[in-house]
Design a protein around this motif. Structure first.
Motif, PDB file in Angstrom:
ATOM      1  N   ALA A 253       0.838  -1.207   0.000  1.00  0.00           N
ATOM      2  CA  ALA A 253       0.000   0.000   0.000  1.00  0.00           C
ATOM      3  C   ALA A 253       0.870   1.253   0.000  1.00  0.00           C
ATOM      4  O   ALA A 253       0.572   2.233  -0.691  1.00  0.00           O
ATOM      5  CB  ALA A 253      -0.934  -0.015   1.206  1.00  0.00           C
ATOM      6  N   GLY A 254       1.962   1.255   0.758  1.00  0.00           N
ATOM      7  CA  GLY A 254       2.883   2.393   0.781  1.00  0.00           C
ATOM      8  C   GLY A 254       3.551   2.612  -0.571  1.00  0.00           C
ATOM      9  O   GLY A 254       3.703   3.745  -1.028  1.00  0.00           O
ATOM     10  N   GLN A 255       3.966   1.530  -1.222  1.00  0.00           N
ATOM     11  CA  GLN A 255       4.580   1.643  -2.545  1.00  0.00           C
ATOM     12  C   GLN A 255       3.583   2.189  -3.562  1.00  0.00           C
ATOM     13  O   GLN A 255       3.917   3.040  -4.386  1.00  0.00           O
ATOM     14  CB  GLN A 255       5.116   0.282  -2.996  1.00  0.00           C
ATOM     15  N   LEU A 256       2.336   1.695  -3.482  1.00  0.00           N
ATOM     16  CA  LEU A 256       1.298   2.166  -4.397  1.00  0.00           C
ATOM     17  C   LEU A 256       1.023   3.649  -4.171  1.00  0.00           C
ATOM     18  O   LEU A 256       0.889   4.420  -5.125  1.00  0.00           O
ATOM     19  CB  LEU A 256       0.018   1.340  -4.216  1.00  0.00           C
ATOM     20  N   ALA A 257       0.967   4.065  -2.902  1.00  0.00           N
ATOM     21  CA  ALA A 257       0.739   5.474  -2.589  1.00  0.00           C
ATOM     22  C   ALA A 257       1.893   6.336  -3.111  1.00  0.00           C
ATOM     23  O   ALA A 257       1.676   7.425  -3.658  1.00  0.00           O
ATOM     24  CB  ALA A 257       0.567   5.654  -1.077  1.00  0.00           C
ATOM     25  N   ALA A 258       3.130   5.871  -2.966  1.00  0.00           N
ATOM     26  CA  ALA A 258       4.286   6.627  -3.465  1.00  0.00           C
ATOM     27  C   ALA A 258       4.252   6.746  -4.982  1.00  0.00           C
ATOM     28  O   ALA A 258       4.537   7.812  -5.544  1.00  0.00           O
ATOM     29  CB  ALA A 258       5.579   5.950  -3.008  1.00  0.00           C
ATOM     30  N   ILE A 259       3.869   5.669  -5.660  1.00  0.00           N
ATOM     31  CA  ILE A 259       3.788   5.695  -7.123  1.00  0.00           C
ATOM     32  C   ILE A 259       2.690   6.645  -7.574  1.00  0.00           C
ATOM     33  O   ILE A 259       2.873   7.425  -8.522  1.00  0.00           O
ATOM     34  CB  ILE A 259       3.574   4.271  -7.680  1.00  0.00           C
ATOM     35  N   VAL A 260       1.548   6.626  -6.912  1.00  0.00           N
ATOM     36  CA  VAL A 260       0.443   7.524  -7.263  1.00  0.00           C
ATOM     37  C   VAL A 260       0.856   8.979  -7.049  1.00  0.00           C
ATOM     38  O   VAL A 260       0.581   9.845  -7.888  1.00  0.00           O
ATOM     39  CB  VAL A 260      -0.832   7.162  -6.458  1.00  0.00           C
ATOM     40  N   LEU A 261       1.526   9.296  -5.947  1.00  0.00           N
ATOM     41  CA  LEU A 261       1.998  10.665  -5.704  1.00  0.00           C
ATOM     42  C   LEU A 261       3.014  11.102  -6.755  1.00  0.00           C
ATOM     43  O   LEU A 261       2.967  12.240  -7.242  1.00  0.00           O
ATOM     44  CB  LEU A 261       2.595  10.776  -4.305  1.00  0.00           C
ATOM     45  N   LEU A 262       3.935  10.229  -7.098  1.00  0.00           N
ATOM     46  CA  LEU A 262       4.918  10.546  -8.137  1.00  0.00           C
ATOM     47  C   LEU A 262       4.234  10.777  -9.476  1.00  0.00           C
ATOM     48  O   LEU A 262       4.556  11.733 -10.191  1.00  0.00           O
ATOM     49  CB  LEU A 262       5.951   9.420  -8.237  1.00  0.00           C
ATOM     50  N   PHE A 263       3.281   9.930  -9.823  1.00  0.00           N
ATOM     51  CA  PHE A 263       2.548  10.091 -11.078  1.00  0.00           C
ATOM     52  C   PHE A 263       1.765  11.405 -11.082  1.00  0.00           C
ATOM     53  O   PHE A 263       1.730  12.111 -12.092  1.00  0.00           O
ATOM     54  CB  PHE A 263       1.596   8.900 -11.279  1.00  0.00           C
ATOM     55  N   ALA A 264       1.146  11.763  -9.955  1.00  0.00           N
ATOM     56  CA  ALA A 264       0.396  13.013  -9.861  1.00  0.00           C
ATOM     57  C   ALA A 264       1.332  14.218 -10.034  1.00  0.00           C
ATOM     58  O   ALA A 264       0.990  15.194 -10.707  1.00  0.00           O
ATOM     59  CB  ALA A 264      -0.343  13.087  -8.529  1.00  0.00           C
ATOM     60  N   ALA A 265       2.518  14.149  -9.439  1.00  0.00           N
ATOM     61  CA  ALA A 265       3.483  15.252  -9.577  1.00  0.00           C
ATOM     62  C   ALA A 265       3.956  15.394 -11.025  1.00  0.00           C
ATOM     63  O   ALA A 265       4.027  16.506 -11.559  1.00  0.00           O
ATOM     64  CB  ALA A 265       4.667  15.018  -8.651  1.00  0.00           C
ATOM     65  N   VAL A 266       4.253  14.282 -11.667  1.00  0.00           N
ATOM     66  CA  VAL A 266       4.689  14.329 -13.070  1.00  0.00           C
ATOM     67  C   VAL A 266       3.566  14.866 -13.952  1.00  0.00           C
ATOM     68  O   VAL A 266       3.788  15.688 -14.851  1.00  0.00           O
ATOM     69  CB  VAL A 266       5.164  12.933 -13.541  1.00  0.00           C
ATOM     70  N   SER A 267       2.338  14.433 -13.705  1.00  0.00           N
ATOM     71  CA  SER A 267       1.191  14.914 -14.482  1.00  0.00           C
ATOM     72  C   SER A 267       0.990  16.412 -14.303  1.00  0.00           C
ATOM     73  O   SER A 267       0.715  17.133 -15.261  1.00  0.00           O
ATOM     74  CB  SER A 267      -0.081  14.172 -14.073  1.00  0.00           C
ATOM     75  N   ALA A 268       1.139  16.896 -13.086  1.00  0.00           N
ATOM     76  CA  ALA A 268       0.957  18.322 -12.827  1.00  0.00           C
ATOM     77  C   ALA A 268       2.024  19.145 -13.538  1.00  0.00           C
ATOM     78  O   ALA A 268       1.728  20.165 -14.165  1.00  0.00           O
ATOM     79  CB  ALA A 268       0.992  18.586 -11.323  1.00  0.00           C
ATOM     80  N   PHE A 269       3.276  18.712 -13.466  1.00  0.00           N
ATOM     81  CA  PHE A 269       4.352  19.488 -14.080  1.00  0.00           C
ATOM     82  C   PHE A 269       4.425  19.337 -15.596  1.00  0.00           C
ATOM     83  O   PHE A 269       5.129  20.084 -16.255  1.00  0.00           O
ATOM     84  CB  PHE A 269       5.701  19.131 -13.445  1.00  0.00           C
ATOM     85  N   SER A 270       3.705  18.390 -16.180  1.00  0.00           N
ATOM     86  CA  SER A 270       3.704  18.267 -17.641  1.00  0.00           C
ATOM     87  C   SER A 270       2.852  19.348 -18.289  1.00  0.00           C
ATOM     88  O   SER A 270       3.039  19.659 -19.462  1.00  0.00           O
ATOM     89  CB  SER A 270       3.203  16.884 -18.059  1.00  0.00           C
ATOM     90  N   ALA A 271       1.911  19.922 -17.545  1.00  0.00           N
ATOM     91  CA  ALA A 271       1.041  20.959 -18.111  1.00  0.00           C
ATOM     92  C   ALA A 271       1.204  22.296 -17.391  1.00  0.00           C
ATOM     93  O   ALA A 271       0.606  23.285 -17.800  1.00  0.00           O
ATOM     94  CB  ALA A 271      -0.408  20.506 -18.028  1.00  0.00           C
ATOM     95  N   TRP A 272       1.976  22.345 -16.338  1.00  0.00           N
ATOM     96  CA  TRP A 272       2.148  23.568 -15.584  1.00  0.00           C
ATOM     97  C   TRP A 272       3.590  23.663 -15.125  1.00  0.00           C
ATOM     98  O   TRP A 272       4.154  22.634 -14.751  1.00  0.00           O
ATOM     99  CB  TRP A 272       1.218  23.553 -14.365  1.00  0.00           C
ATOM    100  N   PRO A 273       4.252  24.743 -15.140  1.00  0.00           N
ATOM    101  CA  PRO A 273       3.778  26.027 -15.639  1.00  0.00           C
ATOM    102  C   PRO A 273       3.762  26.042 -17.164  1.00  0.00           C
ATOM    103  O   PRO A 273       4.519  25.320 -17.821  1.00  0.00           O
ATOM    104  CB  PRO A 273       4.801  27.021 -15.099  1.00  0.00           C
ATOM    105  N   VAL A 274       2.907  26.883 -17.720  1.00  0.00           N
ATOM    106  CA  VAL A 274       2.769  26.972 -19.167  1.00  0.00           C
ATOM    107  C   VAL A 274       4.032  27.608 -19.745  1.00  0.00           C
ATOM    108  O   VAL A 274       4.505  28.635 -19.253  1.00  0.00           O
ATOM    109  CB  VAL A 274       1.525  27.809 -19.540  1.00  0.00           C
TER     110      VAL A 274
END
Length: 167
Positions: free
Chosen positions: A8-29
């Motif tokens: 569960a901890g590994q899955l949570a870390a992967i989800v957080l990393l994926f969310a950070a990468v997704s956020a920075f792929s479109a922001w900042p413009v």
């Protein structure tokens, strides 16, 4: 139980990393040019005239050459530099002597320059000298162009027709 918590901890870390990468792929413009501007690109490859004319060899000079290298005339390889100028709205934004490429100076000259201009109407004038003369220009074109925001306009030279192309 510890194995379940670790997974569960590994899955949570992967989800957080994926969310950070997704956020920075479109922001900042990121924009390559400021809003309300267009790009003018002056780019072409052209070979100028040779520095000297071909010369016919005398029969004595031909006889001195090895049999496999005998020819009737000798042509120097070195080319003249190109002189190119670009004016935008009556102001010279680019003026350069472009040397020929190659070790022997016998290749074509190359230009690649990018200009960021405000969108709207502009008066363009481009000139090039590729002959041995020192005054005037051999090829010229001027015209009025309308540039839209984020538009890319290219100025090219067509050697077969001897004219500049705006597109």
């Amino acid at each position: 139980m510890t194995r379940l918590l670790r997974t569960a901890g590994q899955l949570a870390a992967i989800v957080l990393l994926f969310a950070a990468v997704s956020a920075f792929s479109a922001w900042p413009v990121y924009r390559q040019t400021p809003p309300g501007t267009a790009v003018l690109l002056l780019t072409f490859v052209h070979g100028s005239d040779r520095k000297a004319e071909c010369r016919r060899l005398t029969p004595e000079e031909i006889a001195k050459l090895p049999a496999n290298m005998r020819r009737t005339e000798v042509c120097p390889r070195r080319r003249m530099p190109l002189h190119v100028e670009l004016d935008v709205d009556g102001r010279t934004v680019f003026a350069a002597e472009l040397p020929p490429t190659g070790i022997a100076g016998d290749g074509a000259s190359r230009v690649y320059r990018r200009f960021v201009l405000p969108a709207g109407e502009h008066e363009l004038a481009v000139r090039m000298r590729d002959k041995a003369s020192t005054r005037g220009f051999d090829h010229e074109r001027s015209g009025r162009v309308a540039l839209a925001p984020d538009q890319l306009m290219v100025i090219d030279f067509r050697a077969d027709s001897g004219e500049f192309v705006f597109r």
